[in-house]
Motif scaffolding. Structure first.
Motif, short mmCIF file in Angstrom:
data_model
loop_
_atom_site.label_atom_id
_atom_site.label_comp_id
_atom_site.label_asym_id
_atom_site.label_seq_id
_atom_site.Cartn_x
_atom_site.Cartn_y
_atom_site.Cartn_z
N ARG A 10 22.77 -10.55 -13.13
CA ARG A 10 23.31 -9.84 -11.97
C ARG A 10 22.38 -8.71 -11.54
N ASP A 11 21.55 -8.20 -12.46
CA ASP A 11 20.64 -7.11 -12.12
C ASP A 11 19.52 -7.57 -11.19
N GLU A 12 19.29 -8.86 -11.14
CA GLU A 12 18.16 -9.38 -10.37
C GLU A 12 18.61 -10.04 -9.06
N ARG A 13 19.81 -9.75 -8.61
CA ARG A 13 20.28 -10.35 -7.37
C ARG A 13 19.59 -9.69 -6.19
N SER A 14 19.41 -10.48 -5.14
CA SER A 14 18.76 -9.95 -3.94
C SER A 14 19.76 -9.18 -3.10
N VAL A 15 19.25 -8.43 -2.16
CA VAL A 15 20.10 -7.68 -1.23
C VAL A 15 20.98 -8.64 -0.44
N GLY A 16 20.42 -9.77 -0.07
CA GLY A 16 21.18 -10.77 0.67
C GLY A 16 22.36 -11.29 -0.14
N GLU A 17 22.12 -11.54 -1.43
CA GLU A 17 23.21 -12.01 -2.30
C GLU A 17 24.28 -10.93 -2.45
#
Length: 141
Positions: A10-17
């Motif tokens: 979850r720490d590596e999710r994009s802004v879009g996600e």
């Protein structure tokens, strides 16, 4: 020795996600608020309808009661102010009874208007909708 720390996906999710997740949560929140408002309105309408029906029946029966009590009062006042079969005395007693009912109607109209002005609507929904901006900011109230 240090414990191995695996990265949280979850720490590596994009802004879009993240934006998509917030949009989905906001959409769910709005749907829940609309469902709450519908449920409150339906419950209030059901109670109001049942109460109005019962009050309507009581008013219908009371109408007959008041009619016969008014006729008795009219006759009694006419007998007190007249001397036997005096038609003008019955006319004046009818006006007295009509005046009494005019006062009763005015008082009931004022009380009814005051009661209608105090109707709140959907207070729980209004309260929770006010909290949405703070929830979006991460604040709970």
């Amino acid at each position: 020795m240090t414990a191995s720390h695996s990265p949280d996906p979850r720490d590596e999710r994009s802004v879009g996600e993240l934006f998509g997740e917030v949009s989905k949560d906001l959409s769910t929140l709005i749907r829940q608020e609309v469902a709450l408002a519908k449920a409150e309105v339906q419950e209030s309408a059901k109670r109001a309808g049942k109460g109005a029906g019962m009050l309507g029946g009581a008013a219908w029966a009371s109408n007959f009661l008041l009619l016969f009590l008014s006729l008795a009062l009219w006759w009694a006042i006419g007998a007190m102010i007249g001397d036997g079969d005096d038609v003008p005395a019955l006319g004046w007693s009818a006006l007295i009874v009509a005046g009494i009912w005019a006062v009763v109607a005015a008082v009931l109209a004022l009380l009814g208007r005051k009661s209608l002005e105090s109707v709140e609507g959907i207070p729980q929904t209004a309260d929770t909708v006010k909290r949405i901006p703070d929830a979006l900011k991460g604040q709970q109230s």
